[in-house]
Design a protein around this motif. Structure first.
Motif, short mmCIF file in Angstrom:
data_model
loop_
_atom_site.label_atom_id
_atom_site.label_comp_id
_atom_site.label_asym_id
_atom_site.label_seq_id
_atom_site.Cartn_x
_atom_site.Cartn_y
_atom_site.Cartn_z
N ASP A 85 107.79 46.76 58.43
CA ASP A 85 108.66 47.25 57.36
C ASP A 85 109.75 46.21 57.12
O ASP A 85 110.45 45.81 58.05
CB ASP A 85 109.31 48.58 57.76
CG ASP A 85 108.29 49.69 57.94
OD1 ASP A 85 107.28 49.69 57.22
OD2 ASP A 85 108.52 50.56 58.80
N PHE A 86 109.88 45.78 55.87
CA PHE A 86 110.85 44.76 55.48
C PHE A 86 111.72 45.36 54.39
O PHE A 86 111.20 45.89 53.41
CB PHE A 86 110.09 43.54 54.96
CG PHE A 86 110.97 42.43 54.47
CD1 PHE A 86 111.66 41.63 55.37
CD2 PHE A 86 111.08 42.15 53.12
CE1 PHE A 86 112.46 40.58 54.93
CE2 PHE A 86 111.86 41.11 52.67
CZ PHE A 86 112.56 40.32 53.57
N ALA A 87 113.03 45.32 54.57
CA ALA A 87 113.93 45.88 53.58
C ALA A 87 115.10 44.94 53.34
O ALA A 87 115.60 44.29 54.27
CB ALA A 87 114.45 47.24 54.04
N VAL A 88 115.52 44.87 52.08
CA VAL A 88 116.70 44.10 51.70
C VAL A 88 117.67 45.09 51.07
O VAL A 88 117.29 45.89 50.22
CB VAL A 88 116.35 42.99 50.69
CG1 VAL A 88 117.61 42.25 50.26
CG2 VAL A 88 115.31 42.05 51.25
N SER A 89 118.93 45.05 51.51
CA SER A 89 119.93 45.92 50.91
C SER A 89 121.15 45.09 50.53
O SER A 89 121.36 43.99 51.05
CB SER A 89 120.32 47.05 51.86
OG SER A 89 120.87 46.53 53.05
N ASN A 90 121.94 45.62 49.61
CA ASN A 90 123.12 44.91 49.12
C ASN A 90 124.30 45.88 49.05
O ASN A 90 124.94 46.01 48.03
CB ASN A 90 122.84 44.27 47.77
CG ASN A 90 123.94 43.32 47.37
OD1 ASN A 90 124.60 42.72 48.21
ND2 ASN A 90 124.16 43.18 46.08
N GLY A 93 128.23 44.70 48.26
CA GLY A 93 128.20 43.27 47.97
C GLY A 93 127.75 42.38 49.12
O GLY A 93 127.77 41.16 49.01
N THR A 94 127.33 42.98 50.22
CA THR A 94 126.84 42.20 51.35
C THR A 94 125.33 42.38 51.46
O THR A 94 124.86 43.51 51.67
CB THR A 94 127.52 42.63 52.67
OG1 THR A 94 128.92 42.46 52.53
CG2 THR A 94 127.01 41.81 53.84
N THR A 95 124.59 41.29 51.30
CA THR A 95 123.14 41.35 51.36
C THR A 95 122.66 41.14 52.79
O THR A 95 123.08 40.19 53.45
CB THR A 95 122.51 40.28 50.45
OG1 THR A 95 122.99 40.48 49.12
CG2 THR A 95 120.99 40.36 50.47
N VAL A 96 121.83 42.07 53.26
CA VAL A 96 121.23 41.96 54.57
C VAL A 96 119.76 42.34 54.47
O VAL A 96 119.36 43.05 53.55
CB VAL A 96 121.91 42.85 55.64
CG1 VAL A 96 123.34 42.44 55.87
CG2 VAL A 96 121.84 44.31 55.26
N PHE A 97 118.96 41.85 55.39
CA PHE A 97 117.58 42.31 55.45
C PHE A 97 117.28 42.75 56.87
O PHE A 97 117.93 42.33 57.82
CB PHE A 97 116.59 41.25 54.94
CG PHE A 97 116.20 40.21 55.94
CD1 PHE A 97 115.13 40.43 56.80
CD2 PHE A 97 116.87 39.01 56.00
CE1 PHE A 97 114.74 39.46 57.71
CE2 PHE A 97 116.49 38.03 56.91
CZ PHE A 97 115.43 38.26 57.76
N SER A 98 116.31 43.63 56.96
CA SER A 98 115.87 44.07 58.28
C SER A 98 114.35 44.12 58.30
O SER A 98 113.71 44.27 57.26
CB SER A 98 116.48 45.44 58.63
OG SER A 98 116.07 46.42 57.72
N PHE A 109 112.91 54.25 48.97
CA PHE A 109 114.31 54.45 48.62
C PHE A 109 114.50 55.45 47.49
O PHE A 109 115.61 55.90 47.24
CB PHE A 109 114.98 53.11 48.27
CG PHE A 109 115.09 52.18 49.44
CD1 PHE A 109 115.82 52.53 50.56
CD2 PHE A 109 114.45 50.95 49.43
CE1 PHE A 109 115.93 51.68 51.64
CE2 PHE A 109 114.55 50.09 50.51
CZ PHE A 109 115.29 50.46 51.62
N ARG A 110 113.43 55.83 46.84
CA ARG A 110 113.51 56.84 45.78
C ARG A 110 113.49 58.25 46.35
O ARG A 110 113.83 59.19 45.65
CB ARG A 110 112.36 56.67 44.80
CG ARG A 110 112.38 55.31 44.11
CD ARG A 110 111.12 55.10 43.30
NE ARG A 110 109.97 55.16 44.21
CZ ARG A 110 108.72 55.31 43.82
NH1 ARG A 110 108.43 55.40 42.56
NH2 ARG A 110 107.75 55.33 44.71
N ASP A 111 113.08 58.41 47.61
CA ASP A 111 113.04 59.75 48.21
C ASP A 111 114.42 60.39 48.14
O ASP A 111 115.43 59.76 48.45
CB ASP A 111 112.60 59.68 49.67
CG ASP A 111 111.11 59.39 49.81
OD1 ASP A 111 110.39 59.46 48.80
OD2 ASP A 111 110.68 59.08 50.94
N GLY A 112 114.46 61.63 47.70
CA GLY A 112 115.71 62.37 47.63
C GLY A 112 116.47 62.17 46.33
O GLY A 112 117.47 62.82 46.10
#
Length: 118
Positions: A85-90, A93-98, A109-112
């Motif tokens: 599982d690869f995810a990028v979030s921002n 204003g801080t971009t990180v990936f896991s 990310f559309r769930d809910g």
């Protein structure tokens, strides 16, 4: 050997630089045709193990090619990224990936969210 790696979701496979091959004394396990931004190339293939932060060890194959930036000696492609599982979030204003392997659940990310299907 510790190197800087670039995560590349646009690359089908992982790539290591000639410097990595030379310093580790790697021998090719074969060769393959690869499609690059510069056209089609015939490159040697090497069996490698990539140790990711957190102690995750991934065995894969990598071709050997000059990487266009001197900053990176390894390109991690979809052959590795697609295993977990690869995810990028921002957030704020801080971009990180896991990345996690193995995948333990479906992430959407559309769930809910109340999405209008119309």
């Amino acid at each position: 050997m510790k190197v800087q790696a670039l995560w590349d979701t646009g690359a089908d496979g992982s790539v290591i630089s000639p410097m990595v091959v030379e310093r580790l004394g790697l021998l090719p396990s074969g060769a393959t045709e690869v499609y690059t931004a510069n056209g089609i190339a015939f490159q040697e293939v090497f069996d490698i193990s990539i140790l990711l932060p957190g102690g995750l060890l991934i065995d894969t194959e990598a071709t050997c090619a000059d990487l266009t930036t001197g900053q990176f000696s390894c390109l991690i492609g979809m052959d590795v990224i697609g295993r977990g599982d690869f995810a990028v979030s921002n957030f704020q204003g801080t971009t990180v990936f896991s990345f996690r392997y193995p995948s333990v659940e479906r992430i959407d990310f559309r769930d809910g969210l109340d999405l209008d299907e119309g």
